[in-house]
Scaffold this motif. Structure first.
Motif, PDB file in Angstrom:
ATOM      1  N   THR A   1       0.835  -1.193   0.000  1.00 33.30           N
ATOM      2  CA  THR A   1       0.000   0.000   0.000  1.00 33.30           C
ATOM      3  C   THR A   1       0.876   1.251   0.000  1.00 33.30           C
ATOM      4  O   THR A   1       0.633   2.192  -0.763  1.00 33.30           O
ATOM      5  CB  THR A   1      -0.947   0.005   1.209  1.00 33.30           C
ATOM      6  OG1 THR A   1      -1.778  -1.159   1.131  1.00 33.30           O
ATOM      7  CG2 THR A   1      -1.815   1.241   1.231  1.00 33.30           C
ATOM      8  N   THR A   2       1.901   1.252   0.826  1.00 35.62           N
ATOM      9  CA  THR A   2       2.816   2.394   0.890  1.00 35.62           C
ATOM     10  C   THR A   2       3.509   2.599  -0.451  1.00 35.62           C
ATOM     11  O   THR A   2       3.648   3.733  -0.924  1.00 35.62           O
ATOM     12  CB  THR A   2       3.863   2.181   2.000  1.00 35.62           C
ATOM     13  OG1 THR A   2       3.181   2.062   3.248  1.00 35.62           O
ATOM     14  CG2 THR A   2       4.853   3.324   2.067  1.00 35.62           C
ATOM     15  N   LEU A   3       3.928   1.521  -1.074  1.00 37.96           N
ATOM     16  CA  LEU A   3       4.584   1.598  -2.378  1.00 37.96           C
ATOM     17  C   LEU A   3       3.644   2.188  -3.430  1.00 37.96           C
ATOM     18  O   LEU A   3       4.045   3.045  -4.221  1.00 37.96           O
ATOM     19  CB  LEU A   3       5.071   0.221  -2.814  1.00 37.96           C
ATOM     20  CG  LEU A   3       5.845   0.156  -4.117  1.00 37.96           C
ATOM     21  CD1 LEU A   3       7.135   0.954  -4.014  1.00 37.96           C
ATOM     22  CD2 LEU A   3       6.156  -1.286  -4.456  1.00 37.96           C
ATOM     23  N   LEU A   4       2.398   1.734  -3.435  1.00 32.51           N
ATOM     24  CA  LEU A   4       1.429   2.261  -4.400  1.00 32.51           C
ATOM     25  C   LEU A   4       1.158   3.751  -4.179  1.00 32.51           C
ATOM     26  O   LEU A   4       1.127   4.531  -5.132  1.00 32.51           O
ATOM     27  CB  LEU A   4       0.123   1.472  -4.314  1.00 32.51           C
ATOM     28  CG  LEU A   4       0.152   0.062  -4.880  1.00 32.51           C
ATOM     29  CD1 LEU A   4      -1.127  -0.686  -4.510  1.00 32.51           C
ATOM     30  CD2 LEU A   4       0.341   0.085  -6.384  1.00 32.51           C
ATOM     31  N   ILE A   5       0.989   4.138  -2.930  1.00 31.66           N
ATOM     32  CA  ILE A   5       0.738   5.547  -2.626  1.00 31.66           C
ATOM     33  C   ILE A   5       1.950   6.395  -3.015  1.00 31.66           C
ATOM     34  O   ILE A   5       1.799   7.475  -3.599  1.00 31.66           O
ATOM     35  CB  ILE A   5       0.368   5.734  -1.147  1.00 31.66           C
ATOM     36  CG1 ILE A   5      -1.017   5.116  -0.892  1.00 31.66           C
ATOM     37  CG2 ILE A   5       0.374   7.209  -0.758  1.00 31.66           C
ATOM     38  CD1 ILE A   5      -1.403   5.032   0.566  1.00 31.66           C
ATOM     39  N   SER A   6       3.142   5.902  -2.732  1.00 33.86           N
ATOM     40  CA  SER A   6       4.365   6.624  -3.113  1.00 33.86           C
ATOM     41  C   SER A   6       4.451   6.783  -4.621  1.00 33.86           C
ATOM     42  O   SER A   6       4.846   7.834  -5.124  1.00 33.86           O
ATOM     43  CB  SER A   6       5.604   5.902  -2.595  1.00 33.86           C
ATOM     44  OG  SER A   6       5.664   5.945  -1.197  1.00 33.86           O
ATOM     45  N   SER A   7       4.074   5.750  -5.337  1.00 34.17           N
ATOM     46  CA  SER A   7       4.093   5.804  -6.793  1.00 34.17           C
ATOM     47  C   SER A   7       3.128   6.877  -7.310  1.00 34.17           C
ATOM     48  O   SER A   7       3.467   7.648  -8.208  1.00 34.17           O
ATOM     49  CB  SER A   7       3.733   4.440  -7.374  1.00 34.17           C
ATOM     50  OG  SER A   7       3.706   4.485  -8.774  1.00 34.17           O
TER      51      SER A   7
END
Length: 73
Positions: A39-45
């Protein structure tokens, strides 16, 4: 410069669409919130794409000014 302006407009539209899709994916997970790391990776993207949009919007404004079209578009 007109061609570059058109390319910038296309890139802005694509990045906005991609960021929107990522945010929808995060918000509409049927299997729950999922792995916090994912989730953090997707939001960062999504945030990175939105930051690129801001840079491209600045570039678009400068190109429009040089072409005598005004900064807004």
């Amino acid at each position: 410069m007109q061609r570059e302006l058109e390319q910038v407009d296309v890139m802005i539209a694509e990045l906005r669409s991609q960021a929107e899709q990522i945010r929808k994916e995060v918000g509409n997970r049927e299997d729950g919130p999922g792995d916090p790391g994912d989730t953090t990776l997707l939001i960062s993207s999504a945030e990175e794409q939105e930051a690129l949009v801001a840079v491209l919007e600045d570039r678009r404004g400068k190109l429009r000014e040089r072409l005598g079209l005004g900064a807004q578009g």
